[in-house]
Design a protein around this motif. Structure first.
Motif, mmCIF file in Angstrom:
data_model
loop_
_atom_site.group_PDB
_atom_site.id
_atom_site.type_symbol
_atom_site.label_atom_id
_atom_site.label_comp_id
_atom_site.label_asym_id
_atom_site.label_seq_id
_atom_site.Cartn_x
_atom_site.Cartn_y
_atom_site.Cartn_z
ATOM 1 N N LYS A 61 0.839 -1.191 0.000
ATOM 2 C CA LYS A 61 0.000 0.000 0.000
ATOM 3 C C LYS A 61 0.880 1.250 0.000
ATOM 4 C CE LYS A 61 -4.007 -1.946 2.320
ATOM 5 N NZ LYS A 61 -5.073 -1.586 3.258
ATOM 6 N N GLU A 62 0.248 2.404 0.060
ATOM 7 C CA GLU A 62 1.004 3.657 -0.023
ATOM 8 C C GLU A 62 1.986 3.830 1.136
ATOM 9 O OE1 GLU A 62 0.262 8.419 -0.729
ATOM 10 O OE2 GLU A 62 -1.456 7.123 -0.393
ATOM 11 N N PHE A 63 1.541 3.562 2.365
ATOM 12 C CA PHE A 63 2.389 3.774 3.530
ATOM 13 C C PHE A 63 2.702 2.497 4.307
ATOM 14 C CE2 PHE A 63 0.167 7.880 2.978
ATOM 15 C CZ PHE A 63 1.286 8.654 2.699
ATOM 16 N N ILE A 64 2.036 1.392 3.975
ATOM 17 C CA ILE A 64 2.262 0.145 4.707
ATOM 18 C C ILE A 64 2.360 -1.035 3.745
ATOM 19 C CG2 ILE A 64 1.078 0.947 6.792
ATOM 20 C CD1 ILE A 64 -1.298 -0.806 5.992
ATOM 21 N N ILE A 65 2.894 -2.135 4.273
ATOM 22 C CA ILE A 65 2.912 -3.409 3.557
ATOM 23 C C ILE A 65 2.234 -4.426 4.458
ATOM 24 C CG2 ILE A 65 4.344 -5.243 2.592
ATOM 25 C CD1 ILE A 65 6.491 -3.124 2.065
ATOM 26 N N VAL A 66 1.215 -5.115 3.939
ATOM 27 C CA VAL A 66 0.503 -6.155 4.668
ATOM 28 C C VAL A 66 0.984 -7.500 4.130
ATOM 29 C CG1 VAL A 66 -1.749 -7.116 5.262
ATOM 30 C CG2 VAL A 66 -1.508 -4.645 4.884
ATOM 31 N N ILE A 67 1.435 -8.378 5.047
ATOM 32 C CA ILE A 67 2.017 -9.658 4.646
ATOM 33 C C ILE A 67 1.236 -10.797 5.288
ATOM 34 C CG2 ILE A 67 4.086 -11.107 4.712
ATOM 35 C CD1 ILE A 67 5.723 -8.511 4.879
ATOM 36 N N LYS A 68 0.824 -11.756 4.462
ATOM 37 C CA LYS A 68 0.178 -12.985 4.930
ATOM 38 C C LYS A 68 1.104 -14.145 4.565
ATOM 39 C CE LYS A 68 -4.452 -11.154 4.253
ATOM 40 N NZ LYS A 68 -5.293 -11.393 5.395
ATOM 41 N N SER A 69 1.416 -14.994 5.553
ATOM 42 C CA SER A 69 2.362 -16.091 5.335
ATOM 43 C C SER A 69 1.633 -17.422 5.231
ATOM 44 C CB SER A 69 3.358 -16.161 6.491
ATOM 45 O OG SER A 69 4.104 -14.977 6.568
ATOM 46 N N LEU A 70 2.185 -18.288 4.393
ATOM 47 C CA LEU A 70 1.632 -19.624 4.244
ATOM 48 C C LEU A 70 2.757 -20.619 3.987
ATOM 49 C CD1 LEU A 70 1.403 -20.161 0.846
ATOM 50 C CD2 LEU A 70 -0.321 -18.430 1.216
#
Length: 191
Positions: free
Chosen positions: A88-97
């Motif tokens: 995203k513009e100011f953040i990174i969202v991470i989902k792990s699998l």
């Protein structure tokens, strides 16, 4: 009135039942198709799938706004750890699998949010700020005409606020690189 209270009670019971179901967080599914959901996405954001070495296996630009639901075909992946990242513009969202023997497990409690650093310049000042939930190692490197003029490593900071004053006599091309969480962010400008 009693009917309305009964309907509300049934809705609340259903809601709490779904909210407390731990199996939803650590589900093993057939690796052919995996559903990943992100909320509050904006058109133009970047969605990637990476392996455990950070090698990008898939990238696409988000074409919708709101909730994003994607299905990924993971049947060709080797056993190992993978991440699905929304940049995203100011953040990174991470989902792990994890993929093991053609089965995919979403790793419980592994969802992470990283704030990107904010880098800007005002005349001969370089201003850098970054918020982190955990104390982390942050590297700041400033280049002048492709030559390193400052390299600093900051350790154990949850909130980074730095101001660097550039020599007023050194006019030219500058580049600032801030590295943290195995990612680098840069800003180039002329002064």
């Amino acid at each position: 009135m009693k009917k309305r209270v009964l309907v509300i009670m049934l809705m609340l019971v259903s809601l709490f039942n779904y909210a407390n179901n731990e199996n939803d967080f650590n589900k093993t599914v057939n690796a052919n198709k995996v559903k990943v959901v992100f909320n509050d996405v904006t058109k133009g954001q970047l969605l990637t799938v990476n392996d455990e070495n950070g090698i990008q296996l898939h990238a696409e630009t988000v074409s919708t706004t709101g909730e994003l639901t994607k299905f990924f075909d993971l049947s060709s992946l080797n056993n190992g750890l993978y991440t699905v990242e929304l940049n995203k513009e100011f953040i990174i969202v991470i989902k792990s699998l994890e993929v093991k023997d053609n089965k995919v497990s979403f790793i419980k409690g592994s969802d992470k949010v990283f704030f990107k650093p904010f880098i800007r310049n005002e005349e001969n000042l370089v201003l850098i700020s970054k918020i982190g939930f955990h104390k982390e190692l942050i590297k700041v490197t400033i280049f002048y005409n492709s030559e390193v003029i400052l390299a600093e490593t900051i350790d154990n900071e949850t909130m980074l606020k730095r101001a660097y004053r550039l020599d007023e006599k050194l006019k030219g091309n500058y580049k600032v690189i801030v590295s943290s969480n195995n990612k680098s962010y840069s800003n180039e400008f002329k002064y």
